[in-house]
Enzyme design. Structure first.
Site, short mmCIF file in Angstrom:
data_model
loop_
_atom_site.label_atom_id
_atom_site.label_comp_id
_atom_site.label_asym_id
_atom_site.label_seq_id
_atom_site.Cartn_x
_atom_site.Cartn_y
_atom_site.Cartn_z
N ASP A 514 -13.22 -50.29 25.47
CA ASP A 514 -12.20 -49.27 25.70
C ASP A 514 -12.78 -48.25 26.67
OD1 ASP A 514 -9.73 -47.67 25.01
OD2 ASP A 514 -11.27 -46.29 24.30
N ASP A 516 -12.58 -44.69 28.42
CA ASP A 516 -11.98 -43.36 28.25
C ASP A 516 -12.45 -42.48 29.40
OD1 ASP A 516 -10.83 -41.05 27.39
OD2 ASP A 516 -11.86 -40.97 25.46
N GLU A 518 -11.83 -39.54 31.62
CA GLU A 518 -11.03 -38.30 31.61
C GLU A 518 -11.48 -37.39 32.76
OE1 GLU A 518 -10.73 -36.46 27.71
OE2 GLU A 518 -10.80 -38.41 26.71
N ASP A 603 -2.79 -32.84 21.96
CA ASP A 603 -3.36 -31.73 22.73
C ASP A 603 -2.40 -31.24 23.82
OD1 ASP A 603 -5.54 -31.96 21.16
OD2 ASP A 603 -6.97 -32.46 22.72
#
Length: 784
Positions: A514, A516, A518, A603
Site C-alpha cells: 500500500d 501512502d 502524501e 480530516d
C-alpha cells in the site's frame, strides 16, 4: 617510695577506664533478681550491662532484662531523672458556657519537654504537646480551678503550675423569633404542584429553616427560600403562608398569604404526526422522519409502531427502526405524546421494504500503526480480532536514500525530524540501493534494538484464525513521503522500489503493498533544506512507479502461484485528482495498476481550523458557514467516479478518532457547532485527538438503552447532525467541542458505500478502537 606512687597512678587510671566504660547509673544500680517488684525508672545491672525499668512489674525467672525489652531498656548513658520546670503564666481565653482555652509559658528541661497534663482540680482533664489546650464538657456559670504539669520523655513530671480559677459563661437564652418571610410568590404552577419562593428572614442568632402552610395545614419544610408543594388538586385555589424558625424553636409570624389557583388537568392530546417518510433503507433497518406535532402544552415525544408493535420511542422527529429482516415489507405509524400522557391519533402509515442480502464481498481494511506497541498499554497483533478484517495495512515502511531513511524536515508539521541508517529486522545497518523499501522501526517490526516486538511475524500468525486475511505493507505516510518524488522520477529507483517490494512480501509472507504518498505534486510536510520532495511531474511519475510495481508483483505472483495486491491511500480533495505536469485523467489511469484505492475521507476539518466542524461529514451541510461544498464523503466519492475510477476500485476512509477544539461559544443553537474557537483542546487521548476508545473509557460517552454509545458524559452533551450524519459532543461549561464518528455514523457510511457499489471501507486506525466497538459495526455491516 617511687614504686608506691606508680601503683597509685595505675589504680587511678584503671578506675578512670572503668568509669568511661560503665554508664554512671551502673555505679548505683543493683543486680537484677527474680521475684522482685520493680517500678518505672529503677536501674539494675545484668551481664555487665545496665538496664532501666520502662514498665512496673514483678520479675520472674525468664524475664531477665535482655529477654523482655518491653519491660527493660538497655542503658548506654545515665537515665534522665531531672523533671522539667513548672509551667508559668497560666491564662484563659475563649470562655464559653461549656469550654475554656488555656495558655501558659512553656517549661524548660535538661533534655526536652514532650508534653503537658492539664488538671481540673485533681482530675486529669487532658494532655497537650503544645503550650495551649481547650478544656471542653464544662458546665455553664461554674468556677473551675486548673493547673498544668510538664513532662519529659523519661516520665519526669514537673511541679504543678500556679492554679487558675475560671468562671464559665452564663447561657444565653434566645427568645427572639426571626422576622416574617416576605415576597412569597409562585413560580411554575401545574394542576398538582406550585413552586414557591420568598425573601429570607433575619434573626438575632440565625434562621435554620422555614415551614410552609396551606391554610392551617403544614405541607412541608425547607432550609432554603424555595419549596415545591405537590399533591394538589387541579383547578383549586390554595392559600399559602411561610414561617421562619431558629435553632431553639422560635417561630416567626406568618408571611403575607398568597392565593394560587392550580391549572386545569391537561386532557388535550397532541396532533397526529404528518408527512411520515422512509429515508435510508438497509437490509436490517429503515430510517423514518416526520413533521412535528403540536400540543396545547407541549409534545414530550413520539412512539413509533411497526404494525401494531411498538418499535421504539424518540424525543426527536426521526427514528431508525433496526433489527428488521432483509427483503421484507414493513408498515409504520407514529404517535405523539405529551407530559400528561395524552397520546395523539396515529399518523398516516408508511410502507417500505428492506433491501435483500447482497452476495457481494467487501474489503474491510484496518491500519495497524507500528508505534502503537509503545502505547500504555501496548497495542500489539495480539489485540487484533482478525475475523473482523479482510486486510491489515501495516504502517509504515520507508524508502532508503543514500543509506538513510526518515524525514529531516524541521517544519512544525513534521512530528519526527529524526533520520536513521537503513536496517534489517535485527537492527543491523544494511546497504541497499536508493529507492528500496526498508523497515521503519526494527524495534517493533523485528528484534532490532532488543525490542523483540516482532510485529511482522506476529501479524502473520493472525492468518491461523482468519486464513483469508491479507497483510499489506504501507509505505510512506504523512512523515515519510519525502523520498517518493525522487524514487518515482527515475526508472532505476522505480525498479529498486518494485524489487524490494517483492523481496519484502516474500520474506514476511505479506500479500500486498500500500503506497501512502502524501502528496504527489503537493508534499504535505515541507521539504528539508537542500532536498527535493516534490516535482511538477510527480503524478506522471507516480503512474510509472505504479506500473513498474504492478509488473513486478504480477511476475512474482506467477512464480509464487498467488496474487500480490497493490493499493494506494489517496487524498480526499479536488487537488489530489487534478491533473499536473501534463497528465490526462491520471487518477483513472492509476486505478488500472491498482486493486483498489483507499480514499482518506476524513480530516476534512480539525483544530487547525478556527471554527468547529465535522471531521468526516457524510454529506455537505448547507448551513455550514465555511462555504466549502467539497468537504464530504459523498462529494469526494462522486468526484472519483466522475473521473472514471470504477466504484469497485474505491474504498472510503472511516475515522475511529475525532478532534477537539477549546473556547468554542455555544452559538444560537447552544451546541457549539460552526462556532469560532480559540484553538485545539488538550484533554484527548493525544492532545486534541480523541480516539473512540478513549471517549468510551474516560466517560465522555456511555451506552443508551439499546447498547449504543449515544449518551454524553463528563459534562458533555451528545448531539446529532442529521444532515452530515455525524455526531458531536459539546460542554457548555468548558466550551470544548469534539467531532468524531460513532456506531450510528459508521453504520450509515457502510450503508452508503454499499448503495454506491464501492469496494469496501478503510479505517484509521485499529488501536483507536481498542474495544472493537466500531470494528464490530463494520464487520456486521459489510459481508466479507
Amino acid at each position: 617510695m617511687k614504686q608506691v606512687k606508680q601503683v597509685g597512678i595505675s589504680l587511678l587510671l584503671a578506675f578512670m577506664l572503668i568509669m568511661t566504660v560503665l554508664p554512671l547509673t551502673a555505679l548505683g544500680a543493683t543486680p537484677w533478681a527474680p521475684n522482685t517488684a520493680y517500678k518505672t525508672g529503677d536501674v539494675v545491672t545484668y551481664s555487665n550491662n545496665t538496664y532501666q525499668c520502662v514498665q512496673g512489674h514483678t520479675s520472674l525467672n525468664g524475664w531477665e532484662p535482655p529477654n523482655v525489652p518491653a519491660l527493660w531498656s538497655k542503658q548506654t548513658s545515665a537515665p534522665d531523672t531531672q523533671a522539667p520546670s513548672a509551667p508559668t503564666a497560666l491564662a484563659s481565653s475563649n470562655i464559653t458556657t461549656v469550654s475554656v482555652k488555656l495558655n501558659w509559658t512553656a517549661s524548660t528541661d535538661n533534655i526536652g519537654v514532650v508534653g503537658y497534663d492539664i488538671y481540673n482540680g485533681t482530675t486529669l482533664a487532658g494532655s497537650s504537646a503544645s503550650a495551649s489546650y481547650t478544656v471542653t464538657g464544662l458546665t455553664a456559670n461554674t468556677t473551675y480551678s486548673f493547673t498544668v504539669k510538664a513532662k519529659d520523655a523519661a516520665g519526669n513530671v514537673s511541679p504543678a503550675s500556679a492554679a487558675l480559677a475560671v468562671l464559665t459563661a452564663s447561657p444565653v437564652i434566645d427568645t427572639q423569633p426571626p422576622t416574617a418571610p416576605t415576597n412569597v410568590s409562585a413560580g411554575t404552577v401545574t394542576s398538582t404542584t406550585v413552586a414557591l419562593t420568598w425573601t429570607a428572614s433575619t434573626d438575632n442568632v440565625g434562621v435554620v429553616g422555614y415551614d410552609i402552610y396551606s391554610g392551617a395545614t403544614l405541607v412541608g419544610s425547607s432550609v432554603s427560600t424555595a419549596y415545591s408543594v405537590t399533591g394538589l388538586t387541579a383547578h383549586t385555589t390554595y392559600t399559602f403562608t411561610v414561617k421562619a424558625k431558629d435553632a431553639v424553636g422560635n417561630v416567626s409570624p406568618a408571611s403575607a398569604a398568597l392565593s394560587v389557583l392550580t391549572t386545569s388537568p391537561d386532557t388535550q392530546a397532541p396532533t397526529a404526526p404528518s408527512n411520515v417518510t422512509a429515508g435510508t433503507i438497509t437490509t436490517a433497518s429503515i430510517a423514518l422522519s416526520w413533521t412535528a406535532s403540536t400540543d396545547n402544552v407541549g409534545v414530550a415525544g413520539y412512539d413509533v409502531y411497526n404494525g401494531s408493535a411498538l418499535a421504539g420511542s424518540t424525543s426527536s422527529t426521526s427514528f431508525t427502526v433496526s433489527g428488521l429482516t432483509a427483503n421484507t415489507p414493513y408498515t409504520f405509524t407514529v404517535k405523539a405524546k405529551d407530559a400528561a400522557g395524552n397520546i395523539s391519533a396515529p399518523s398516516a402509515s408508511v410502507s417500505a421494504t428492506t433491501l435483500p442480502v447482497s452476495s457481494t464481498k467487501y474489503e474491510i481494511v484496518g491500519y495497524f500503526p507500528s508505534w502503537a506497541a509503545y502505547n500504555t498499554p501496548a497495542y500489539t497483533p495480539a489485540n487484533v480480532d482478525a475475523s473482523k478484517l479482510t486486510v491489515i495495512n501495516y504502517a509504515f515502511l520507508d524508502i532508503c536514500w543514500n543509506g538513510r531513511h526518515g524525514n529531516p524536515s524541521t517544519d512544525p508539521g513534521n512530528p519526527n525530524s529524526a533520520t536513521w541508517t537503513c536496517q534489517n529486522e535485527d537492527g543491523q545497518t544494511i546497504s541497499v540501493p536508493n529507492g528500496s523499501i526498508v523497515l521503519g522501526d526494527p524495534v517493533t517490526e523485528g528484534t532490532g534494538g532488543g525490542g523483540g516486538y516482532e510485529n511482522l511475524k506476529k501479524l502473520k500468525q493472525l492468518k491461523t484464525t482468519n486464513p483469508n486475511l491479507k497483510l499489506f505493507a504501507s509505505v510512506g505516510g504523512w512523515t515519510w513521503s519525502n523520498q517518493f518524488s525522487n524514487t518515482a522520477a527515475d526508472p532505476i529507483t522505480r525498479a529498486n522500489f518494485a524489487a524490494s517490494a517483492v523481496s519484502f512480501l516474500r520474506q514476511y509472507n505479506f500479500d500486498g503493498i500500500d503506497i501512502d504518498w502524501e502528496y504527489p505534486n503537493n508534499i504535505g510536510v515541507p521539504c528539508a533544506s537542500g532536498q527535493t520532495c516534490q516535482r511538477t511531474q510527480d503524478k506522471a511519475n507516480y503512474l510509472l512507479l505504479l506500473q513498474t510495481l504492478r509488473q513486478e508483483l504480477d511476475k512474482a505472483g506467477l512464480q509464487d502461484n498467488k496474487h500480490y495486491y497493490t493499493t494506494i491511500a489517496s487524498g480526499a480533495s479536488s487537488s489530489f485528482v487534478a491533473e499536473a505536469g501534463g497528465t490526462t485523467n491520471w487518477i483513472s489511469k492509476a486505478a488500472q495498476s491498482l486493486d483498489w484505492i483507499n480514499i482518506m475521507t476524513y480530516d476534512f476539518y480539525g483544530p487547525w481550523d478556527s471554527s468547529s466542524n465535522m471531521v468526516a461529514p457524510l454529506y455537505h451541510d448547507p448551513s455550514d458557514p465555511s462555504g466549502n461544498t467539497q468537504f464530504s464523503v459523498d462529494y469526494v466519492v462522486n468526484m472519483y467516479l466522475n473521473k472514471g475510477v470504477p466504484a469497485s476500485k474505491l474504498a472510503i476512509g472511516e475515522p475511529f478518532y475525532g478532534y477537539g477544539w477549546k473556547g468554542c461559544s455555544a452559538g444560537p443553537n447552544g451546541n457549539g457547532l460552526y462556532q469560532s474557537c480559540s484553538g485545539e483542546a488538550t484533554g484527548g487521548s493525544s492532545g486534541s485527538t480523541y480516539d473512540f476508545a478513549f471517549l468510551q473509557s474516560n466517560g465522555f460517552l456511555s451506552k443508551d438503552v439499546s447498547g449504543y454509545y449515544t449518551i454524553g458524559g463528563q459534562g458533555f452533551t451528545r448531539y446529532w447532525n442529521n444532515t452530515t450524519k455525524t455526531p458531536f459532543l459539546y460542554n457548555s461549561t468548558t466550551q470544548i467541542f469534539i467531532t468524531y464518528d460513532d456506531e450510528q455514523s459508521i453504520h450509515l457510511k457502510n450503508e452508503y458505500l454499499k448503495t454506491k457499489g464501492l469496494r469496501g471501507g478503510m479505517f484509521w486506525e485499529l488501536n483507536a478502537d481498542s474495544n472493537k466497538t466500531l470494528q464490530t459495526i463494520v464487520s456486521n455491516d459489510l459481508p466479507h
